[in-house]
Design a protein around this motif. Structure first.
Motif, short mmCIF file in Angstrom:
data_model
loop_
_atom_site.label_atom_id
_atom_site.label_comp_id
_atom_site.label_asym_id
_atom_site.label_seq_id
_atom_site.Cartn_x
_atom_site.Cartn_y
_atom_site.Cartn_z
N LEU A 1 -0.41 -3.49 5.97
CA LEU A 1 0.84 -3.11 6.50
C LEU A 1 1.96 -4.11 5.90
O LEU A 1 3.03 -3.85 6.47
N ALA A 2 1.66 -4.82 4.88
CA ALA A 2 2.50 -5.72 4.35
C ALA A 2 3.79 -4.96 4.10
O ALA A 2 3.90 -4.12 3.68
N ASN A 3 4.88 -5.90 4.20
CA ASN A 3 6.44 -5.28 3.82
C ASN A 3 6.58 -5.60 2.39
O ASN A 3 5.84 -6.61 1.76
N ALA B 1 0.88 -1.14 0.04
CA ALA B 1 0.02 0.24 -0.18
C ALA B 1 1.00 1.29 -0.08
O ALA B 1 2.11 1.20 0.30
N ASP B 2 0.35 2.49 -0.45
CA ASP B 2 1.25 3.56 -0.26
C ASP B 2 1.42 4.01 1.20
O ASP B 2 0.67 3.62 2.07
N LYS C 1 0.85 6.58 2.95
CA LYS C 1 -0.35 7.36 3.59
C LYS C 1 -1.34 6.23 4.00
O LYS C 1 -1.65 6.19 5.14
N GLU C 2 -1.56 5.35 3.03
CA GLU C 2 -2.80 4.47 3.54
C GLU C 2 -1.89 3.43 4.68
O GLU C 2 -2.64 3.06 5.65
N ARG C 3 -0.79 3.06 4.40
CA ARG C 3 -0.02 2.34 5.69
C ARG C 3 -0.27 3.09 7.12
O ARG C 3 -0.65 2.45 7.99
N VAL C 4 0.23 4.18 7.03
CA VAL C 4 0.16 4.84 8.46
C VAL C 4 -1.07 5.05 8.68
O VAL C 4 -1.53 5.14 10.19
N GLU C 5 -2.10 5.40 7.77
CA GLU C 5 -3.59 5.32 8.46
C GLU C 5 -4.04 4.11 8.98
O GLU C 5 -4.77 4.15 9.96
#
Ligand code: NAD
Length: 382
Positions: A225-227, A51-52, A54-58
């Motif tokens: 949250l995938a790496n 995910a980008d 912004k999406e990750r931290v949200e």
């Protein structure tokens, strides 16, 4: 602690940001998204969908209530960096934000120059930024075990006691890097050591081995949250690359004889090593060096381990010895010290069949994303 993770959208940086946030630190990320652009340039991808930022931290905030602030920008832009340091006033600055592929740095003149400017100038800016804005901040810089090369004596952690013509001194351990990328790390180490001495910067240089795996407890909490997981001939590293090759029926591509021996560690240990370094800062003016790896393997050992586990999972793969595109010894002595992080509390996650199996299962789930033309090495050192 207030901790900045530069390169926090990348393979090591993202899980580190989540882990430190979970431990209760106040974390922010700097990243210029360059790694995603290099995928576009090479027509490659992470086998796991990512995910980008912004999406990750949200998603992280939604799941944990914890905020990770993000600053999209380039360490080479000094005004941007200074503004972030002013806003955050960090206790620790973790610096992952470099071009980290040896083959990428060896593509041609432009890529060699880009790599060295990006890495060396970025780190110089960080050093000046710390001096001007946050002189007490602890720089935790990712170096690499590749800085040392493969000397015919054991590798110490940063320094070597030398007796010469009847006199003794403790000197920086000799560096014999094997690519323009590895050279950029050596240049960084020298610049950092110099500024510790002249400006009193406190710094830890983490000479990290090759990192394998992709998951931590935190990245597994949600697919968003995938790496990232690299497999191509430019950014894919040994072990992760072999595992993915086995799932798409590709031979395991060992370069030359495969006797090249290196230090390795699990991504779960990377995040813990950063925590240990942050919680035990270097003294003011100290240039501290830790060798950050847990086990040593030859490339052929790894291919054999992957071949065995892949077979148990129903994938029959061969080990192929390709002409080595690199210039390196294929049969050599290798032993490096790595006690300093353990002395501070690191409990290694070792490479078991189970660990290989878990990475293999993730690779299987996404194997339709593999672009097969990218698997073989495409860059030659000569
Ligand atoms: P990565 O490419 O996945 O992550 C690096 C991140 O830094 C990327 O998100 C990229 O966009 C960002 N970045 C690069 N240049 C930047 C700049 N000028 N300004 C802002 N952001 C920038 O790499 P990684 O595998 O996570 O490696 C992280 C660090 O660890 C690197 O310094 C690398 O040399 C070191 N290291 C990695 C390994 C490994 O096996 N992955 C082994 C030893 C050392």
């Amino acid at each position: 602690m207030n901790i900045i993770i530069a390169g926090g959208d990348g393979f090591c940086g993202w899980p580190t940001a989540l882990y430190l946030s979970k431990q209760g630190h106040d974390v922010s990320i700097i990243d210029n998204m360059a790694r995603r652009k290099w995928d576009d340039e090479l027509k490659s991808n992470s086998i796991t969908p990512i995910a980008d930022l912004k999406e990750r931290v949200e998603k992280w905030k939604e799941l944990t209530g914890k905020e990770i602030r993000t600053y999209e920008g380039d360490l080479n832009h000094y005004d941007f960096l200074k503004e972030v340091l002013r806003q955050e006033s960090p206790d620790a600055f973790v610096h992952f934000a470099e071009q980290r592929s040896a083959p990428y740095s060896m593509i041609d003149r432009e890529h060699a120059i880009f790599t060295q400017v990006n890495n060396v100038v970025g780190t110089l800016n960080v050093l000046y930024g710390i001096k001007e804005m946050v002189p007490d901040c602890h720089l935790i810089k990712l170096g690499t075990m590749g800085e040392y090369g493969t000397p015919n004596i054991p590798i110490e952690e940063g320094y070597l006691e030398v007796e010469h013509k009847g006199r003794k001194d403790v000197l920086p351990y000799p560096k014999q890097p094997g690519s323009f990328y590895h050279l950029s790390k050596v240049h960084d180490s020298h610049n950092i050591m110099f500024t510790c001495k002249v400006w009193g910067i406190r710094a830890t240089d983490l000479n990290q081995g090759v990192v394998y795996g992709l998951d931590t407890e935190e990245t597994q909490m949600d697919p968003v949250l995938a790496n990232r997981l690299d497999y191509d001939g430019v950014f894919g590293t040994a072990l992760n690359r072999f595992i993915i090759q086995s799932t798409v029926g590709h031979d395991l591509t060992v370069y030359g004889k495969g006797g090249q021996t290196r230090g390795f560690l699990n991504i779960q240990d990377t995040v813990r090593c950063i925590e240990i370094a942050a919680e035990n800062p270097a003294d003011k003016g100290e240039f501290r060096v830790f060798n950050q790896f847990t086990e040593e393997f030859s490339v052929l050992d790894l291919a054999n381990k992957v071949q065995k586990v892949a077979k148990e999972e129903g994938f029959d793969t061969d080990v192929a010895h390709l002409d080595n595109p690199r210039v390196e010894l294929e049969d050599h002595f290798f032993h490096a010290e790595n006690t300093k992080l353990r002395d501070l509390g690191l409990e290694p996650h070792l490479l078991t069949d189970e660990v290989i199996r878990n990475i293999l299962k993730t690779a299987m789930a996404h194997k339709d994303r593999v672009i097969e033309e990218n698997v073989l090495p495409s860059v030659s050192w000569k």
